[in-house]
Design an enzyme around this catalytic site. Sequence first.
Site, PDB file in Angstrom:
ATOM      1  N   CYS A   1      15.675  -8.271   1.205  1.00  0.00           N
ATOM      2  CA  CYS A   1      15.430  -7.056   1.991  1.00  0.00           C
ATOM      3  C   CYS A   1      15.587  -7.293   3.496  1.00  0.00           C
ATOM      4  CB  CYS A   1      14.034  -6.515   1.692  1.00  0.00           C
ATOM      5  SG  CYS A   1      13.799  -6.185  -0.053  1.00  0.00           S
TER       6      CYS A   1
ATOM      7  N   ASN B   1      12.274   1.490  -2.321  1.00  0.00           N
ATOM      8  CA  ASN B   1      12.723   0.303  -1.602  1.00  0.00           C
ATOM      9  C   ASN B   1      14.172   0.017  -2.018  1.00  0.00           C
ATOM     10  OD1 ASN B   1      13.286  -2.310  -0.799  1.00  0.00           O
ATOM     11  ND2 ASN B   1      11.288  -3.140  -1.372  1.00  0.00           N
TER      12      ASN B   1
ATOM     13  N   HIS C   1      11.695  -2.046   7.383  1.00  0.00           N
ATOM     14  CA  HIS C   1      12.174  -2.049   5.998  1.00  0.00           C
ATOM     15  C   HIS C   1      11.259  -1.127   5.191  1.00  0.00           C
ATOM     16  CE1 HIS C   1      13.255  -3.086   2.038  1.00  0.00           C
ATOM     17  NE2 HIS C   1      12.211  -3.869   1.813  1.00  0.00           N
TER      18      HIS C   1
END
Length: 325
Positions: A112, A280, A250
């Site tokens: 990520c 996500n 993020h």
Amino acid sequence: MKEVKILGIGSAVPQRVMTNEDLSKIVDTNDEWITTRTGIRERRISEGENTSDLASKAALNALDKAGLKPEDIDLIVLATSTPDALTPATAVFVQEKIGAFNAACFDISAACSGFIYALNTASQFIKTGQSKAALVIGADVLSKITDWTDRSTCVLFGDGAGAAVLVPSEEKGVTSLFNGADGRKAGVLGINCVPVKNPFVTPEKIDDIKIFMDGREVFKFATSIILEAIDKVLKDSGLNIDDIKYIVPHQANYRIIEYAARKLKLPEEKFFMNLQKYGNTSAASIPIALDEMLDKGLIKKGDKLILVAFGAGLTWSAGLVEWQY
Ligand code: COA
């Protein structure tokens, strides 16, 4: 050494929406649990598009906004945890799909944190004059490696891609970038791959190629590193938090962002969030967020943003963007 700026941002997500309600028909979960623990209400799930397909759409979108053609691009750096193949790099599939045949291509694996890792890497090529126009892409089709029987992980993730066109600049654009990693925590979050299996070795067991995660460990890590990383960007850039228009984190979990806002004594609105719609999306989450912010007119020329990410590795990355268009 030149300065580096973003000339265009684009994104692409699959059409198919999967709500929390839809998930509750597959695993033992419910909208209330998912919403209160994560903030996520729905996510986009691929109906067959692979990582390079979404990445190519996002790349063409970014090129269009930048007013450049695929043949103007001399570098494609693509961050993903869900490549089309182990090799070649997903970046070469993108090159072929968009026709960017003048570009060198490689992938970055930093989970990520990958988009900012890729931004930092491509920036170095531009600063040294090796690249005149780079495509930086974050793209993931996490649904293909999600364990759809594990309610503690399958509710968190979604599919998507985002891209930025990076060029040399007279004015400061992308600065104070940095990356970090702690391989001692590699077992906290990841996706297994094939073990060694050959005429000399027969593995005892072959793990499924699926996401594994210790949610609490990741939560603890994320809430501390997000604060450290923001602080480092402010110190490196000599700026004050009041100089920053938005922090673009993020998009993992609302509670991580809410915690950071509380600790920094900032209003939550200073942190851009769209995880409620996409979950996500790993390396794609920050460029998807930037694209939406631009669409909504939230970012103007001269605005300063902090980008900050964390993920498997464990890894982290952050940087400052002074918007130039
Ligand atoms: N629906 C309903 N119940 C669920 C559930 C779900 N989707 N997932 C887990 N539960 C249950 C657990 O089984 C547990 O039940 P028990 O108490 O009967 O054993 C209970 O909910 C609490 O589980 P726990 O794991 O302690 O929840 P939590 O408050 O730590 O929240 C996460 C779990 C995953 C939301 C949280 O740890 C988190 O956000 N971690 C970070 C994850 C992340 O962002 N990863 C990506 C980083 S890039």
